[in-house]
Structures are given as C-alpha cells and as structure tokens.
Design a protein around this motif. Structure first.
Motif, short mmCIF file in Angstrom:
data_model
loop_
_atom_site.label_atom_id
_atom_site.label_comp_id
_atom_site.label_asym_id
_atom_site.label_seq_id
_atom_site.Cartn_x
_atom_site.Cartn_y
_atom_site.Cartn_z
N ILE B 576 59.59 65.93 21.78
CA ILE B 576 60.85 66.62 22.06
C ILE B 576 61.84 65.67 22.72
CG2 ILE B 576 61.83 68.36 23.61
CD1 ILE B 576 59.51 70.18 22.71
N PHE B 577 61.35 64.89 23.66
CA PHE B 577 62.25 63.94 24.33
C PHE B 577 62.82 62.94 23.32
CE2 PHE B 577 62.39 64.43 28.90
CZ PHE B 577 61.44 65.41 29.11
N GLN B 579 63.08 63.23 20.05
CA GLN B 579 63.96 63.83 19.06
C GLN B 579 65.31 64.19 19.66
OE1 GLN B 579 62.56 66.88 16.56
NE2 GLN B 579 60.62 65.90 16.12
N LEU B 580 65.29 64.62 20.92
CA LEU B 580 66.57 64.98 21.54
C LEU B 580 67.44 63.75 21.68
CD1 LEU B 580 65.62 67.62 24.24
CD2 LEU B 580 67.19 67.93 22.33
N ARG B 583 68.76 62.94 18.39
CA ARG B 583 69.81 63.88 18.01
C ARG B 583 71.13 63.48 18.66
NH1 ARG B 583 70.32 69.81 20.50
NH2 ARG B 583 71.37 68.52 22.05
#
Lengths: 275, 1150
Positions: B576-577, B579-580, B583
């Motif tokens: 998640i880290f 990918q964020l 992004r």
C-alpha cells in the motif's frame, strides 16, 4: 518505516489532474478554452468545480446555461460519488489528465441527481457518514457528537482541511480494543459491468472465531468473481484510491485508513485492460 | 505492566505457566515431579509435589539474591605485642558480631542450605562510613564498645575491622526442596495445601512473605522468616486451630481464610506488621447450610468460596477493619476451585470442563466482576506432546537425579501401600511409552491413528476417578481416595467430602494416568487441577490474548502479528505504501502547475474558556477563545490565537501568534482543567496565558489542536529527531524540543526562552537520552521505560499521534498527609492542638489542612488504588504505631518518645495510579531509581551504547546490548557493591562515577567496550565531613553535589589518573548539577540573588568553561528561561519545574 498516519495524508491529498472541455454542442460566444484543475480524489465534483463553471460562463450567454453536469466518454458522472471513485471506475487506465466534458444543457435526469446547492452535497455527505457509523458503532459515535462537530466534518471536507476533518473523524474510527474492530465494515463495491449501482452487505471485520477478515475474504463472500482462480489469468482489478491493495490486507485496517471522508470504503472492481 | 505468569497444574500433575503476553501454556520443564498444588507470587512459586513435600521455585533475576555475611575482628594494644589478638578477659571475643556479644569466627559461617553458594572468600571492608580506611581496614577506639575512628590516635587501645563475605542463592528457576522441619524436628505429617501472600503487610524486611500450609491431619503451619535474602525461610511454626483445616488462602495483605473439615470457614484476625501470623481465629458459617464450604480464596479486599455443590460465593463487606465481611452472595458458575491474584483478579477451574476461567470485569469498584471467560490457549505440550512426555517420563523412570531420587522414595513411604505395585506397573508402561514415542514423530500417520485409538478407548482417568466427571452435586468419590485419606485421618465422618480428599484423588489420578501414553489428543480440552494467579499482574486494562485463539495455532499467530507487531513488515502494508507513492508520482508529479480546486482559506475554531486575568485582582474571567489558521507565506500552516474579553464594558482582545508559542503546558489541578500558553515574551515576564476549559475533554481537544498547529507552523511533523532534547515537568509530562541548526552554531545560539517544546505522551519522573535516539525514562513507581520511536499518546490522539509504537503506560505514586497530635497532661496525646498549632491533619508543611476525606489525587488523571495506610518508612524512624515525636512543630522528628517531646505526627500514604498512553515500552523487570547513558555526538557512535543504572534497592546495573536498533538492550549485568548506591553518571570516555547511600564516591575502573562493567570500584574520599548526594560526568569534568548543597569539582583528572586528586569547592546552594558532553555545567540553584524567594530552583549556567578552564569562571544566573545557552548540552535530560500556584517554570539541564 512510514507510519500509518501517512496513509491518511496520502489518501486525503490525492489529486487527479483533470482537463475540462466544454461539450461541442454547447452554444458559446467565442471558443471555450479547456480548463485544467487538480481535483481532490476524496471530494465531490460539484463541490470543487466552481472555478470550472466560472471559466465556461465567461464565454456563454446566461440564457444558454442550465445546471452544469459532466460526462466522461459519454458516461454521465454521478456527482454523489467521490471523484476518486469516478476516476477509478471509469478512467483508471486512460491517459492523464482526465478529460471530462462539461455540459450546461440536456441534464440526464435518469442518470444523475440534481445538485442545486452545496447543502445538497452536505446532506448527502452527512447521511453517508451517519449510515457508516450505524454500521460501525450502532450510530453511537455520530449521535454523541454535537451539531458543530458534524459541521466540522463537513467544513473540513469543503475547505480541504485535513487536520480539522481528522480531529473529528478519528472519533468515528475508534473501536473498543477488546472487540478488535468495528461492528460491520461500511463498504461499497462498484462494478462497471453491472446494472446494480453497487454491492453493500453486512460484513464483520473479525469472524466469530476470532479470525481477522481480509479484503479477499470480503470479495469471496460478496463478489467472488473478482478473485481470479489460480489457474486463470487475472480478470479484474480491485481498486481503492487508485491502488490495488493485496487481498490479504485486513479489512479493518482498510476501513480505518482507506475509507473516504464519508467513512465508506469505496471499492471499484474493473476489468483488467485487454492490451 | 510487566509480563507476569499465571501458574496452573493439570490433573496429571504437570505444572504450566501462562504469560500475560503469551498465547500458550508453557510446561515447567524442571518439574521432574508431579505437583499437586502451586501458589505463586511475583518473585517465586511454591508447590506441593505428589510426595507431599514442599518445593520452592525462585524466578531468576538479573540481580542475584546475595546476602552479606559480616564479622568483626577485634584487637587490643599492649606494650609487648603492639596490637594483637590477645584480649582482656573482660573483652569481647576476638571474632564477634558488631555488638561484640556473639562469638563469630570466620569458620562458624555456614551456607543455610544446599541452594546457596559462596561468591568468594572473606575480605576486609575498607570503607568506614563513606571514608576509605587504611589498607588493613582497621578502625580504632579507646575501648570496646566505643566510637571508632579510621585514624589511629595516641589513646587508641583497641581496634577492629570488618570482614565481609557474600553468599548467593543458586537454585533459581529450579524446584528446590524445602525440608519439613519444625522447631523441634521433622513435622509429623505431610503437607496437603499451601498458600503464599502477605507481602503488603510490611516492607521490612524487604520481600517479606507469609507462607501458610495445611498438613494432611488438618493442622496449619506458618513458615517463619521468608524474605528477599532468605527465600526459603527458617522453619515451620504450628498455629493453633479451632478444628481441622482442609484448605487455606492468604491474600497479599492481612486476609487469611481457611476451610474446616466440617464445612465452616475460619478467618485469621490480628494480623499486623508486628505479628504477621495473626492472633486468633473467628468462625464464619458456610454460605449454604446444606453444603459446607470446600474451598476459599482471598485477595486484597475480597473473599471467594466454593461449597460442596460447586457453587461459587462472593463475600460482601470485606475490608481491612472487617476481615470477616458481612454476608455471602451466590455467583453464577460452578467451580471446583478459585484463586485470587493481584489486583483481586479471579481465576477458577470450572466444574463442568475443568478448564481455567478468568473472571472478567473485576475492578476496584466492582470487585465481584462480571462474567467467567475460559482461558483458551493451547499448551506447548499439545504440539510436541509426545516428545515432551517421553523426556519427562524418562526422567522419572530411570535417570534419577540426586535430590529427586530421595523425594520419590519418600513418596512411596508416605503414601499408602498401594502405591508400590502401581509404581512398578507405571514404570513398565512408561518404558513402553518411550519406545512408542520414539517411533512416533518420524511417522506422523501412525501417531494420528494412535491418538484416535486413545480417544476411542474409554479414558482410564475417568474410570478411576469419577470425581473428574462429576457433575454438580455428584456425590461419589473414588473409594481408593477415601481409603487413602482415611488411613491418614482416623477421624472421617461418613460423607465428608473435603477438599483434601479431592487433592488426594488428584494426586493419585496423576499417578494412574501416567500409565497411559498421552491420554488425549491435541483437540481435547486440557483438564486442570489447580491455578494460582498470585504472581499474575493483570487488571481491567490489561489486554490478554488468552481468549480468542481458540481454533488453531495458525489463527493465533495471525492475530498476534496484527496486535503485537503492528504488521510493520507485512507485505500488504508495504504494498500500500509503495502503490500510494507510485500513485502520487503518476497522478501529481507532472501536473504540479495545475490549479488547485479548493483555495486555502482561513479556518477558525472558536470556543468559550476562562482566563486568569493579567491584572489585579487576578481572577478567572469568561472569555471567548478563537484559533485562526491560515497558510503561511511558505505554504506551511500558521495561525493566531485570539482571546476576547470585556474590560469596563468595553470589548477587548489579546492575541498570540502560533509560531511564537514556545510551550503549551497542561496544568491539571483538582478544581479546574487549565493549561498555560507561553511565548518567549511571556516567559520573560513569567506570566503565561492561563486558560481553563469547561471539561477535561474540551481542554484536551484544544491542547491537541493547538499543539498540532504549533508544530505545523514550525514544520515539525512525526516523531522527534534523534538529536531532540527531552524533558519532564515536575508533573511528569514529557516534552521534546527539536534543536534547530542554529543551536549548534556558536556564537549566536538560540536563547532558551525561544526554544519550542512540544508534548509527547507518557508520564515519567526522569528521562535520559544520548542524542542518538536512545531515550530511557523512569516513572514515579521506578518502572523503566524505553522510547519506541513513536509520537503522541495521552491526549494527543488522532493525527498528533502515531498509530504504531504507542502503548499503555501506568504510573503509581503516593499522596502523603500527616496526622498531628499534641500532648497534654490530662489526656496524653490528643488531636486537640493549641490554637497556634497546625491543622491536626495537614500536609508536610502543616499549612494546608489535608484530611483523609478531603484529600484528592493530584489530578483527575490519577485514581486511588488503595486505602490510606500508615507510612512507617519516613526518615527519622517511627514507633510501632508509626508516630514520630518532637518537642514542638515544626522541628525534626524522631521515632521514639522522650520526656521532652510534646508533639507527635505520623504520615499516612495512599497510592494513586495513572493510566495513559505514550511512545514508551516497559523494560521489565527491575525498577530503577537512576539511569545514565553515555553522551555522544553523532560522529562518534559507539555500539553497544554504555548504559548504567541504579535499581530502586541500590544495586548498580550495567545494561548489555543497547544499540540504536535495540534501544532497550538485552539484559542487566549486576555490578556488585558492598552497599546500596543512589546516583550514577557515565562520562565521555567511559568514566563511571557513582555515589553510595552513605555519601561516598566511587570510580569504576577499566570500563571499556570489551569489559562494559569494568573491573573494580575505587573508593574516592569525599570532601571533608560531607556526604555526597549526586554526581554528573561530562566529557572529562566530574562534579558532585553534597547533602548541604555544596558543588564540588574533581581536580587532577588525567587519562593516566582518571580518579583525580582532590575536590575543589565551586559553589554553595546547589541542588543538582548536570554536565554536558562538552563539559557544559548547568545547576539548579537555590537562593539565587535577585530571584524570588520561591522554593523552585533557578537554573544557572557556568560561564567561561573552556577546554583549558574546565571549572569555568562565574555563574550566569539565568532566571527561568531567560538564560542563554552557550553550548548546547547533548546530554539532554532537561527538567521543567512547574508550580501550579505561580505557573512559573524554569529549565534545568541535567
């Protein structure tokens, strides 16, 4: 190691670069320049497009202007969905900036809700929060808040004030430690290929025998098609805030960190692009 | 709360412990014998094995149990032999104790038991009252007994010297057998029940315990002399009884209850400090006239009982004045036994499934709790059951060790004759089991089928002992058991089903069932026989992982990874880290030139508050309060604080810029929820903005918001940096300050009144850091905490707090009040004083009335956790009732009455507890009073980082394994001393200096990275006639403060002579000194000219400290924060002194 708090900031400050173009059939006095804007992912279209409206009104006559609405590649965009969700659902694998067409005529009554003022958005936003808290805490937290606290949540979103919003919102994210999570996880799963607007069911973060539910467990229960079997290639992407969390991510954590300000976890299930 | 253990015995006699942080029962591998019962306290566990002997298992600690033996060698001078051991006939022995009355030659000292060993040989003590003596250690006097001096004079006719030798308890973590010997030979019959407690009765001697035991014949015995230095105690004393006892229970305090054969209960009365055995018994009827009591369990303030029908009863109205209570309340649940642990928490073994149950919801307000919850964790034996069984049965079958052989054979003598043949069978079977088992692990399928077969065949245990299957009111007990008990007990009315019978049956079951190889598989419920929570420190706040790991180990592992390590390393989190951040790159990096949809606007938060008016008469006035926030010129958040008030009907306002606020201090007192806002200007004026919110919650909301916006305006986010300065206020709040680059940059450093301090959660008495991110703290209750790298906690919730690394923190301290009395000729001492006298119930000064009823905890965060109790530990000593006497108020008090004394006082203490959260994790288990970390600059990282400490008992400790990655280190290394210590400091080049309790200074020789604890202590003579209090070591300088407030500098320190040569007097009226890593000297001084005559100290800084001039030249009497910092101290323990009354604070660098 980054802290979980950073996720909240990243989520809040997520922006989508957008190019607004006036619909070709709109009557203008002179040619309308496209308008570029960074849209907050967590906000609502009609809440953050005052500048867009102002920009296009400059080239239009007042009598040609009705309620503004938007479409993307012919799909009318529902203002009551968060912007990030609209993008993930309809445009996640297209080139940036996101190209949105602006309309001032022929409001698609069957597809969109009217949005005469910000108070309508506020009412929608607050009702979402209340619904979410009903699921999470039997509405106990939201009911214990005062009117001004509710206002603070809304003003936080409207003015893009992360601190002010979260000063209140953290109370909505608390739960008794002995229970290990919320009562139910407020989530909605959106499918591009379906007539149903979204799927929403009661789903607990912890199973009765103490097992921690994950995103995968939720999908298995609610929309098993989204999970590809081992022997097949991936058919669907499960997207939240423009990212694809692993299926073993605990649902409670997702709900606490990747929910939209309306306290719902908006999950898009979109087909993997064919190319 | 430190990790502690719940102990339990299963029906097969195996002893298990369950850690409060753990999720599985760990079998006690040393227990070669099968046990019947255990009774645990924090430091040890007592048990009765199936041989009816008592065993003691002392938990090992980093600080060993060592006892100092001493004896004195006496000599007299005569013209012929000079000093010699030829004494006069009237003299004392040549080798004697300190009084000279007892003959004590060196060879008369023996180890008390085989569980002890000598640490070394006898040696001469060369420390005399804090002063080093001559080489031989002789002290001289005119005659015996007289005052001794360390110098020989012309009239010195006698001399003596002290010899010391240490012995050490070696049988830790082992079941050591305790001989059943009374004062007059062996006890007549074996033991049947045991209960340990009573540690709250008195702190003298340290670690004192009461141990009560019941013999098979129903007699009660009390074990004398158990304390820290004598864990085994001295011997058994019989306690007279009104009947025959089957079971006894002893609480942490003065509650002792027992159950009689006939089913009544008896309560011990008259238990006091002076008489822990108590004086008499009082009979209390069974809760149910039809079914007598079979079991009782007592805690601090509770009594629980079980009757023969397995019903559970709770006793109402128990307190220290009424140990009998007032009545029984029937509780839900059917139990075979109950045990009460620390904090009156309750465990039981259910009658139905023989599982261990925990009583949920027991709080000080609701001692009876709410519901029973099954402790549902696997046993380590369930996973490796076969292998463990094989090893333990091997032990008992063949490979005997010395002590255990004896124990086993005693057992067959003691027990009835039946045991003989059984044992024979048993051993044969065991051998069979062993062979079966060795095959087992290699062929898993076979093992599984084996278990299935076991499960199908009727369990032997049930056949032999119906009591196990016994439903409620199940009347029968196995004949075997009754016979067995009746052989021992001639009297045995028909139908008596006492608890003793139960135990006997259990012990015999234990022997029977061993005949089987693994009687049940992993998924069957374990059957428990006994549980003891006397050492198990849980309370209503504890999070226990004991209940929901029911299904399988895999799920328990998973929930552990979520709760204990917050999934920091989990792949999903990392994903998640990543990918964020991808992004952000994708969606934002190329489009930064786009306009933002929402313009930043001013945001205002308003509220109503009370304000302590700036002008006289000072009073609280209602004001409106507003915080305006906006984006500052550089894009960071900034704000202004407005305070609107009315003055002479006119509306006025006062404002403060958020970026000028230097500190926000919560000042909770019992009447108002107040806090103070300081700016540099207001610090100079010593007049902060004082505000009071309507509720605590509102105050915390404001404080959190203001704190976040202050940090935002200064661009401070996330955890404190490694170089951060740490401080605690006298209230225990923890603050950090980010040193700005200009702090380092001489010659224009940031003045300290402009340093910005922000709060971090937690509660500490002292904090110590090394400027590399290793931060240790000590609480008021001496608990040790290490900084976890997080931020926030306490009222700093949500954004101002990190999610990980925040833990619950507790602290306990005492509130003291004084009971004052005056003597008059008619009635003696009464609480009627003279009109001029102080309040008869007062604070220490006597100026404030403090009664038991009106005295509140220091702030709403603190709650009472005990009742008022007389404090006998006050300096000056007390009599048996805690009184101290004096000629008049206020003067110095002494512990005995003389003819000249007309007033007396005694101190009452009441414990209160605070529970908060913060980025701190406990470093169990040794409580500390002082801690020091080597000061280092960023360029000179030494690992492991030297860290020294002094335990609250005065032991000197050296921490091993402290690194930047493991700031808590791994273990303590005990550094032996001949006496308790009180202050310690480590300086730049591993110089360790310490002050002993007698005021003498010590230097530790040869401390290096290779030998972190050094080799020996060098006794440094104190300045003449002064007892030293505190020491601080910088890069090279060593400063000490003595008891009279004199500051001393150690002269002549060179690399070749690190002990230096002499003390030089620098200053007086010094309370505390701190020397920085660049030899900067800071003191807290009293009576500084020009400052107010307030008791709170003034911080002064030594000017003119240069490499060649380490003493400096003069003091900068920087008042409060007004002083300027020359070099910034990197040993950054800073203390704020903050007084409620004046809201004044000053900063003290220690």
């Amino acid at each position: 190691m980054a802290d979980d708090k950073d996720v909240l900031r990243d989520v809040w400050f997520g922006r989508i670069p957008t190019c607004f173009t006036l619909y070709q059939d709109e009557i203008t006095e002179r040619e309308a320049e496209p308008f570029y804007l960074l849209l907050p992912r967590v906000s609502f279209l009609t809440l953050v497009t005052d500048k867009v409206k102002k920009h296009f009104l400059k080239v239009m006559k007042a009598e040609d202007v009705e309620e503004m609405w938007f479409d993307f590649e012919g799909t009318p965009l529902k203002w009551h969905y968060p912007i990030g969700l609209l993008f993930d659902l309809h445009a996640s694998n297209t080139a940036l900036p996101w190209s949105i067409t602006v309309h001032f005529k022929n409001f698609p009554e069957r597809d969109l809700l009217h949005c005469p003022s910000n108070s309508v958005i506020e009412a929608h936003f607050m009702s979402s929060i209340k619904e979410a808290d009903a699921l999470k805490h039997k509405s106990q937290v939201i009911n214990d808040m005062q009117k001004k606290d509710h206002k603070q949540l809304w003003m936080g979103l409207q003015n893009d004030k992360f601190d002010q919003f979260w000063a209140m919102n953290r109370k909505l994210m608390e739960y008794p430690t002995e229970e290990g999570g919320f009562r139910y996880i407020p989530f909605r799963i959106y499918l591009t290929m379906s007539d149903r607007p979204f799927i929403q069911k009661l789903f607990r973060p912890i199973s009765s025998d103490g097992y921690t539910h994950t995103l995968g467990d939720l999908l298995k229960e609610v929309y098993p098609v989204a999970i590809s079997r081992d022997d097949e290639s991936k058919r669907y992407q499960v997207v939240i805030h423009g990212i694809e969390p692993l299926l073993e991510t605990p649902l409670q954590w997702l709900s606490e960190h990747l929910s939209h300000p309306d306290n719902f976890l908006h999950i898009s299930v979109i087909p993997v692009p064919s190319d | 709360m430190p990790v502690s253990l719940l102990w339990a015995v299963d029906v097969y006699g195996r002893v298990y412990s369950l850690s409060t942080r753990g999720q599985q029962w760990e079998q006690c591998r040393d227990a070669v014998l099968e046990f019947k019962r255990v009774t645990a306290v924090q430091q040890c566990c007592w048990g009765i094995a199936c041989d009816h002997h008592i065993y003691l298992n002392v938990h090992s600690s980093d600080v060993p149990i060592r006892y100092q033996e001493e004896t004195f060698e006496n000599q007299r001078w005569n013209p012929m032999d000079n000093f010699s051991d030829r004494l006069l006939p009237s003299d004392r022995w040549q080798w004697s104790n300190i009084t000279g009355l007892e003959h004590q030659p060196l060879d008369s000292f023996f180890l008390p038991s085989t569980n002890w060993e000598w640490e070394g040989d006898w040696y001469i003590d060369e420390n005399f009252g804090g002063e080093p003596t001559e080489k031989e250690g002789w002290t001289y006097a005119i005659d015996f007994p007289a005052t001794y001096t360390k110098d020989k004079k012309w009239n010195s006719c006698v001399r003596r010297r002290r010899w010391i030798r240490y012995r050490r308890y070696k049988a830790t973590d082992n079941w050591a057998t305790i001989p059943s010997e009374g004062r007059s030979g062996p006890l007549p019959d074996p033991f049947n029940d045991i209960s340990c407690g009573g540690w709250e009765i008195s702190e003298e001697p340290r670690g004192r315990l009461s141990l009560w035991a019941v013999s098979l014949q129903g007699k009660v015995w009390f074990r004398e002399g158990i304390h820290h230095h004598s864990p085994e105690g001295d011997g058994w004393e019989e306690v007279s009884l009104p009947g025959e006892v089957v079971q006894i229970s002893c609480g942490p305090g003065d509650l002792v209850w027992a159950v009689l054969w006939e089913g009544q209960l008896i309560v011990r009365e008259g238990i006091t400090r002076d008489c822990p055995r108590g004086s008499s018994w009082v009979v209390v009827d069974s809760p149910n006239p039809e079914a007598g009591a079979i079991h009782v369990a007592v805690g601090d303030n509770v009594v629980w009982a079980v009757t023969k029908d397995n019903k559970v009863w709770y006793r109402r109205g128990i307190n220290s004045y009424n140990p009998r209570g007032s009545g029984w309340i029937g509780m839900i649940g059917e139990m075979v036994m109950i045990n009460v642990g620390l904090n009156d928490q309750v465990w039981g073994i259910s009658c139905e499934d023989r599982a261990v149950y925990f009583r949920q919801g027991v709080t000080s307000n609701e001692l009876s709790g709410k519901a029973w919850k099954a402790v549902n964790v696997p046993r380590d034996g369930d996973i490796r059951s076969h292998s463990s069984a094989s090893s333990s049965s091997l032990h008992s079958a063949g490979c005997f060790f010395s002590g255990e052989v004896r124990a086993q054979s005693v057992m067959s003598e003691d027990s009835d004759t039946k045991n003989g043949p059984q044992r024979a069978v048993l051993e044969v079977k065991r051998e069979g089991a062993t062979t079966a088992v060795t095959a087992g692990p290699s062929i898993p399928e076979e093992e599984a089928s084996l278990r299935e077969a076991d499960a199908k065949s009727p369990p032997l245990a049930l056949v032999l002992s119906p009591s196990l299957s016994g439903g409620p009111g199940d009347p029968q007990w196995s004949n075997v058991d009754l016979e067995e008990t009746q052989t021992h007990l001639a009297v045995g009315p028909a139908g008596v089903r006492g608890d003793a019978a139960d135990t006997c049956s259990l012990s015999s079951v234990a022997t029977y069932t061993l005949c089987q190889e693994e009687p049940y598989g992993a998924d069957e419920h374990p059957l428990w026989a006994w549980v003891s929570g006397g050492g198990c420190g849980v309370d209503c706040h504890s999070q226990l992982n004991w209940f929901n790991s029911a299904t399988a180990l895999s799920s328990s592992v998973q929930s552990m990874s979520l709760s204990i390590s917050p999934a920091q390393t989990a792949a999903w989190r990392k994903q998640i880290f990543e990918q964020l951040s991808e992004r952000s790159k994708r969606e934002m990096d190329n489009f930064k030139h786009y306009e933002q949809a929402i313009e930043q606007s001013v945001w205002v938060k308003k509220g109503a508050m009370q304000w302590w008016r700036d002008w006289k008469p000072h009073k609280w006035v209602d004001v409106r309060f507003a915080l305006e926030q906006f984006s500052g010129p550089e894009g960071n958040q900034d704000g202004i604080l407005f305070l609107y008030y009315n003055f002479n009907e006119e509306k006025k306002y006062l404002h403060a810029f958020i970026n000028e606020v230097t500190i926000l201090v919560p000042v909770l007192n019992d009447s108002k929820h107040t806090f103070a806002v300081y700016t540099a200007e207001r610090t100079k004026q010593r007049w902060p903005i004082r505000l009071a919110a309507a509720t605590e919650l509102e105050m915390h909301d404001w404080l959190a918001l203001l704190s976040v916006s202050c940090c935002d305006s200064r661009g401070i986010q996330g955890p404190p940096s490694k170089q951060a300065l740490w401080s605690v206020t006298c209230k225990g709040d923890v603050f950090v300050c980010e040193p700005s680059p200009s702090l380092e940059a001489c010659p224009y450093p940031t003045p300290c009144d402009q340093m910005f301090w922000h709060q971090v959660g937690g509660h500490l008495r002292l904090v110590e850091c090394n400027s590399l991110g290793v931060v240790w703290g000590v609480g008021y209750d001496h608990t040790v905490w290490v900084y976890t790298g997080g931020y926030g906690g306490g009222f700093l919730q949500g954004l101002a707090s990190s999610t990980d690394n925040i833990y619950t923190q507790t602290d306990v301290k005492c509130v003291y009040i004084y009971e004052n009395q005056r003597w008059n000729p008619v009635t003696g001492y009464t609480n009627r004083g003279l009109p001029t006298d102080r309040y008869m119930w007062s604070d220490a000064t006597g100026l404030q009335e403090c009664t038991k009823a009106n005295t509140k905890p220091p702030s709403p965060h603190w709650t009472w956790v005990a009742d008022w109790a007389i404090d006998y530990g006050i300096s000056g000593g007390t009599d048996r009732e805690g009184w101290q006497y004096a000629a008049d108020f206020p003067t110095s008090y002494h512990g005995h009455k003389t003819l000249k004394d007309f007033v007396r006082r005694r101190r009452w203490a009441r414990k209160c507890k605070l529970t908060t959260t913060g980025p701190w994790q406990e470093v169990p288990p040794i409580p500390l009073s002082d801690v020091t970390i080597i000061p280092c600059g960023a360029q000179s990282i030494v690992e492991p980082i030297p860290l020294w400490a002094i335990s609250n008992k005065g032991d000197v400790l050296c921490r091993l394994g402290v690194t930047l990655l493991t700031p808590a280190g791994t273990s303590w290394l005990h550094v032996g001393t001949d006496q308790p210590f009180k202050s310690i400091s480590i300086g730049g080049a591993n110089q360790v200096w310490a002050i002993a309790r007698d005021g003498s200074a010590f230097y530790r020789g040869s401390v290096t990275a290779q030998s972190p604890s050094g080799d020996c202590w060098y006794h440094i003579p104190s300045p003449v006639r002064q007892k030293l209090q505190q020491v601080s070591v910088g890069r090279t300088s060593v400063y000490t403060v003595d008891q009279h407030g004199n500051l001393w500098f150690r002269q002549g320190l060179t690399p070749s002579c690190p002990q230096g040569s002499s003390w030089e007097h620098i200053s007086n009226n010094v309370r505390k000194v701190s020397v920085g890593p660049l030899d900067q000297v800071w003191i807290i001084a009293d009576k500084v000219q020009g400052s107010h005559s307030l008791s709170c100290g003034t911080v002064c800084h030594r000017l003119g400290v240069q490499p060649m001039e380490p003493k400096g030249q003069s003091w900068d009497y920087g008042i409060g924060l007004a002083g300027h910092v020359q070099h910034f101290p990197h040993r950054a323990l800073v203390i704020f002194k903050l007084c409620d009354s004046v809201f004044e604070h000053c900063i003290i660098v220690i």
